[in-house]
Scaffold this motif. Sequence first.
Motif, mmCIF file in Angstrom:
data_model
loop_
_atom_site.group_PDB
_atom_site.id
_atom_site.type_symbol
_atom_site.label_atom_id
_atom_site.label_comp_id
_atom_site.label_asym_id
_atom_site.label_seq_id
_atom_site.Cartn_x
_atom_site.Cartn_y
_atom_site.Cartn_z
ATOM 1 N N PRO A 143 19.378 12.585 9.935
ATOM 2 C CA PRO A 143 17.922 12.582 9.821
ATOM 3 C C PRO A 143 17.481 12.417 8.365
ATOM 4 C CG PRO A 143 18.680 14.411 11.187
ATOM 5 C CD PRO A 143 19.895 13.833 10.519
ATOM 6 N N ALA A 144 16.411 11.648 8.163
ATOM 7 C CA ALA A 144 15.821 11.442 6.837
ATOM 8 C C ALA A 144 14.415 12.025 6.849
ATOM 9 C CB ALA A 144 15.775 9.954 6.491
ATOM 10 N N THR A 145 14.116 12.900 5.899
ATOM 11 C CA THR A 145 12.819 13.557 5.822
ATOM 12 C C THR A 145 12.107 13.130 4.546
ATOM 13 O OG1 THR A 145 13.696 15.479 7.007
ATOM 14 C CG2 THR A 145 11.624 15.770 5.799
ATOM 15 N N VAL A 173 19.159 2.070 1.585
ATOM 16 C CA VAL A 173 19.592 2.743 2.800
ATOM 17 C C VAL A 173 18.769 2.195 3.960
ATOM 18 C CG1 VAL A 173 19.806 4.951 3.998
ATOM 19 C CG2 VAL A 173 20.178 4.834 1.523
ATOM 20 N N GLY A 174 19.446 1.695 4.988
ATOM 21 C CA GLY A 174 18.745 1.244 6.180
ATOM 22 C C GLY A 174 18.318 2.426 7.030
ATOM 23 N N LEU A 175 17.058 2.422 7.458
ATOM 24 C CA LEU A 175 16.522 3.494 8.294
ATOM 25 C C LEU A 175 16.052 2.934 9.631
ATOM 26 C CD1 LEU A 175 14.312 5.397 5.691
ATOM 27 C CD2 LEU A 175 16.665 5.945 6.384
ATOM 28 N N ALA A 176 16.108 3.785 10.648
ATOM 29 C CA ALA A 176 15.558 3.459 11.960
ATOM 30 C C ALA A 176 14.500 4.492 12.307
ATOM 31 C CB ALA A 176 16.651 3.456 13.026
ATOM 32 N N VAL A 177 13.359 4.009 12.775
ATOM 33 C CA VAL A 177 12.336 4.930 13.253
ATOM 34 C C VAL A 177 12.863 5.601 14.507
ATOM 35 C CG1 VAL A 177 10.001 5.143 14.131
ATOM 36 C CG2 VAL A 177 10.496 3.522 12.292
ATOM 37 N N GLY A 178 12.740 6.928 14.573
ATOM 38 C CA GLY A 178 13.243 7.658 15.727
ATOM 39 C C GLY A 178 14.446 8.506 15.370
ATOM 40 N N THR A 179 15.083 9.053 16.393
ATOM 41 C CA THR A 179 16.166 10.020 16.185
ATOM 42 C C THR A 179 17.552 9.415 16.339
ATOM 43 O OG1 THR A 179 16.034 10.655 18.513
ATOM 44 C CG2 THR A 179 14.732 11.944 16.941
ATOM 45 N N THR A 180 17.640 8.114 16.565
ATOM 46 C CA THR A 180 18.944 7.475 16.725
ATOM 47 C C THR A 180 19.041 6.254 15.825
ATOM 48 O OG1 THR A 180 18.142 6.109 18.560
ATOM 49 C CG2 THR A 180 19.165 8.224 19.121
ATOM 50 N N PRO A 181 20.244 5.901 15.383
ATOM 51 C CA PRO A 181 20.406 4.665 14.615
ATOM 52 C C PRO A 181 20.211 3.449 15.512
ATOM 53 C CG PRO A 181 22.545 5.637 15.077
ATOM 54 C CD PRO A 181 21.514 6.619 15.551
ATOM 55 N N LEU A 182 20.105 2.289 14.891
ATOM 56 C CA LEU A 182 20.034 1.047 15.659
ATOM 57 C C LEU A 182 21.387 0.782 16.299
ATOM 58 C CD1 LEU A 182 18.117 -1.205 13.098
ATOM 59 C CD2 LEU A 182 17.196 0.402 14.783
ATOM 60 N N LEU A 183 21.362 0.111 17.453
ATOM 61 C CA LEU A 183 22.582 -0.091 18.219
ATOM 62 C C LEU A 183 22.986 -1.549 18.294
ATOM 63 C CD1 LEU A 183 22.019 2.318 21.243
ATOM 64 C CD2 LEU A 183 23.301 2.747 19.139
ATOM 65 N N GLN A 184 24.297 -1.786 18.309
ATOM 66 C CA GLN A 184 24.829 -3.090 18.650
ATOM 67 C C GLN A 184 24.456 -3.350 20.106
ATOM 68 O OE1 GLN A 184 26.492 -5.557 17.095
ATOM 69 N NE2 GLN A 184 26.567 -6.652 19.038
ATOM 70 N N ASN A 185 23.839 -4.505 20.373
ATOM 71 C CA ASN A 185 23.284 -4.681 21.723
ATOM 72 C C ASN A 185 24.353 -4.682 22.809
ATOM 73 O OD1 ASN A 185 24.252 -7.220 20.909
ATOM 74 N ND2 ASN A 185 22.657 -8.343 21.993
ATOM 75 N N THR A 186 25.545 -5.211 22.508
ATOM 76 C CA THR A 186 26.589 -5.240 23.543
ATOM 77 C C THR A 186 27.327 -3.911 23.657
ATOM 78 O OG1 THR A 186 28.100 -6.219 21.929
ATOM 79 C CG2 THR A 186 26.942 -7.725 23.406
ATOM 80 N N GLU A 187 26.918 -2.930 22.894
ATOM 81 C CA GLU A 187 27.423 -1.577 23.098
ATOM 82 C C GLU A 187 26.801 -0.959 24.343
ATOM 83 O OE1 GLU A 187 29.356 1.993 22.788
ATOM 84 O OE2 GLU A 187 29.773 0.181 21.625
ATOM 85 N N MET A 201 0.821 -1.214 0.000
ATOM 86 C CA MET A 201 0.000 0.000 0.000
ATOM 87 C C MET A 201 0.853 1.263 0.000
ATOM 88 S SD MET A 201 -3.175 -0.985 2.561
ATOM 89 C CE MET A 201 -4.117 0.455 2.048
ATOM 90 N N LEU A 202 0.283 2.327 -0.523
ATOM 91 C CA LEU A 202 0.921 3.641 -0.521
ATOM 92 C C LEU A 202 1.009 4.138 0.915
ATOM 93 C CD1 LEU A 202 1.974 5.416 -2.869
ATOM 94 C CD2 LEU A 202 -0.162 6.710 -2.692
ATOM 95 N N PHE A 203 2.183 4.656 1.298
ATOM 96 C CA PHE A 203 2.452 4.978 2.703
ATOM 97 C C PHE A 203 3.232 6.279 2.765
ATOM 98 C CE2 PHE A 203 5.120 4.582 6.549
ATOM 99 C CZ PHE A 203 4.193 4.212 7.495
ATOM 100 N N GLN A 204 2.787 7.195 3.625
ATOM 101 C CA GLN A 204 3.497 8.448 3.831
ATOM 102 C C GLN A 204 4.178 8.410 5.198
ATOM 103 O OE1 GLN A 204 4.030 11.445 1.801
ATOM 104 N NE2 GLN A 204 5.558 11.429 3.431
ATOM 105 N N PRO A 205 5.487 8.145 5.249
ATOM 106 C CA PRO A 205 6.168 8.121 6.552
ATOM 107 C C PRO A 205 6.111 9.486 7.211
ATOM 108 C CG PRO A 205 7.506 7.074 4.849
ATOM 109 C CD PRO A 205 6.393 7.787 4.144
ATOM 110 N N THR A 206 5.799 9.502 8.482
ATOM 111 C CA THR A 206 5.756 10.738 9.264
ATOM 112 C C THR A 206 6.596 10.555 10.509
ATOM 113 O OG1 THR A 206 3.745 9.995 10.387
ATOM 114 C CG2 THR A 206 3.457 11.368 8.434
ATOM 115 N N GLY A 207 6.971 11.648 11.126
ATOM 116 C CA GLY A 207 7.804 11.567 12.309
ATOM 117 C C GLY A 207 9.270 11.399 11.933
ATOM 118 N N ALA A 208 10.074 11.100 12.940
ATOM 119 C CA ALA A 208 11.527 11.047 12.755
ATOM 120 C C ALA A 208 11.989 9.700 12.216
ATOM 121 C CB ALA A 208 12.228 11.335 14.081
ATOM 122 N N TYR A 209 12.871 9.760 11.218
ATOM 123 C CA TYR A 209 13.586 8.594 10.713
ATOM 124 C C TYR A 209 15.066 8.953 10.656
ATOM 125 C CZ TYR A 209 9.306 6.200 9.290
ATOM 126 O OH TYR A 209 8.086 5.553 9.278
#
Length: 848
Positions: free
Chosen positions: A453-455, A369-383, A347-355
């Motif tokens: 940030p991706a807009t 390009v890999g994106l993460a929802v929110g204002t931070t990239p994904l983290l290595q868990n043992t970081e 379906m057609l989708f308009q992303p909103t909010g922070a990516y």
Amino acid sequence: MRERRKQLMGAAGAIALTAGVVSVATSAQAAPSPTAGVVINEVYGGGGNSGAPYKYDFIELANTGSAPVSLAGWSVQYASATGAGWATTPLTGTLPVGTTYVVKEAAGTGGGSDVPADATGTIAMSGTAGKVALVNSTTALTGCAATCSASAQVVDFVGYGTTANDYAGTGPTVAPSNTTSVSRNATHANTANNSADFKAGAPTPTGLETPPPPPAPVEKTIAEVQGPGATSPLAGETVVVKGVVTAAYPTGGFNGFFLQTQGTGPEPRADGASDGVYVFQPGTLSPEAVVGNFVQVTGKVSEFGGLTEITTTAADVVDAGVAFTPVQPLVTGWPTTDAKRESIEGMLFQPTGAYTVTNTFGTNQYGEVGLAVGTTPLLQNTEVAKPGTPEADAVVADNAKRLVTLDDGSSTNFTASSYSTATCGARPVPCLLNADKTPAYVSTTKPVRVGAPATFTAPVVVDYRFNLWRFQPTSQVVGPDNATSPVTFTNTRTPAPDERDLSQRGTPDLKVASFNVLNYFTDLGDADPSCTAYYDRDSSGDTVRDGCDNRGAWNAADLARQTEKEVSAINALDADVVGLMEVENSAQFGHSRDETLSRLVAALNAKAGAGTWAFVPSSTDLPPVSQQDFITTAMIYKPATVMRVDRSRALGDQSGEGQAFVNAREPIAQTFKKKKGKGDKFLFVVNHFKSKGSAGPFPGDADSGDGQGASVTSRVLQAQALRDWVPGVAAEYGAKAIVMAGDYNSYTMEDPLDVLYRAGYTDVGSTFDPGQYSYSFSGTSGSLDHILVNAAGLKMSTGADHWNINSGESVALEYSRYNYHSTDFHDPGPYRSSDHDPVVLGLKAFVK
């Protein structure tokens, strides 16, 4: 065996077959008769010829009578158009009422499809003229070259083609061809006159076991095709759907378009079934498949790698021909579960909010390009969490909830290579198959970087392919201009480390840094015949691949490009002492151990000014060359601002079999102090622990799956040896402050670093620059590069900064990918000078 039969039309087809009741034909009429129960229905002799749809010749019989007929003891026979010699094929079995029976004969030398076979012979028939007889015995006809049709044993007879000298009735059939047969009409009319009963047309061999034609497609809604689950409830069925084209990909390899139910959006359906679907159309895309058109599609439903799709042809996509309501983009947030994502697939989708950009490694290869929802990239868990803990598991779960991949609307592999001479010509090395193309989202002036940030400025389509949920643009995005990109990215580059981060406790008197320079080798691959390379679009080597002990640049031009980027980065650090990792150990190549290091310093001084930089000579404490690695750690410094105190040191007695540094580079150390004025000594130590990629020799080195990778035991032993060695060296030279820099190949919360934390050391990167990291791997960020200080070193520290010039940048900008694409992405600046980011620490001159 399950029988699927073609039913004959007319009254005979309505007669029921009673089990066990079989009619045995008596002698035929003196000539083929209109009342014959079994007739020759179709003749095809073009099998396997040029352009033939079928590989085999065949003769089809039909039971038009009122009772089943046993064919046991019967035969079909063939003679040339004017010949007297008859070839025979015996028949078996029973021919039920209202069915047809195919006798498969010889194959031609060409292609074509197989034919169903109720009986099989080896007769090679003419494709244009001949004679075929159905005979109630297996004895070949003889002595009747032009009159066999009147023989008593002949049940039916067909002379086909205008030159046949025998036939039923007043003349032979029309001539068939390689692409046509001669056959009776749909009701199998039989007037016993070949010229009247047979017409030429497409061959249609239909035997007792021939499957019936597929059922007529049924009109369904797109939601019915998708269903509420992960797979379509209509998979395997042919359907007719109508919808609005929301995205189309006539180029780039997708070969298809997305279709959405008219009037749907901006909210998803409540029942969990999506109103969008992908339509796969091999070949040229239908002219109706244009964004905004309302079309009708006929095709087969399937699941392809988790994506529900309808496979169709251009002929099966037509204008729906009625007024329709346009669709609206969904405006919901990105779902956090697969089930909810399934409900909006296609379906057609308009992303909103922070990516936020979280992965650029695949951009160079696939334009994604890999994106993460929110204002931070994904983290290595043992970081951020102890390995193997619920907290570490929670990080992995959070990553899964936030990840989505921005695609480019194509399946192009921009770095795919081939060794085929048909593709590459007579080149002795591979060529890049898509060297004339440029991947999307790569730029030296508008960089796409991890953490940026991706807009979204335009809607996308929710897609799933290659095991990832994706945002597809509504048309292919093509580099380098990326004109149809639905996203803009903030340029987060900085020209130098952040002085504010370095001055949190006052202005520093000195700065030190840690920097992995990505296999900086001056012994080049092209000088060693055993080396193999990674090749660019002109089949010229860029970097060493394998086959030898060399690493890094392939030839002098590659080294020059690598050097200018390293020089730009190191000079811009504005540090007084820099610890380097992955420098060539030139002793392994028969030179002075510091040969490559001296050449790097010369290049630095050529840009910064003579005498700006000097290197710390290799320590005499190092083990024999046979125990050393081909890469080494090193130190450079600015003689105008700092001075060395006494000789350089190395942990050189732990490199033998079974010892801590048998599979890593020996730590090196040098005591420094401020050159002018008073200042306290500090011991600077440079480290490079065993990598995560392969298991070392110690118990527990196999990857346990707790997030730390392989060789945890090796790195723990190296941390313990470092812990035990460093205090003695510091005491020997009267240095209270200890600063240990390097690539520890350990994320911040992993076991090797915990050894050093428990010994009283502090990681200044996470202390002064939290939320910033030095490395990106598989779309997750973390720090493998650290500067650790003891209590006295922490008192000297004014602040620290991760200068993110490398790990988040596209690998397309690296010297090792030079000339891979039609666009030149090489830039002499510091960006992507390595795959690790440098870490910088500010220091006061005194321990306070």
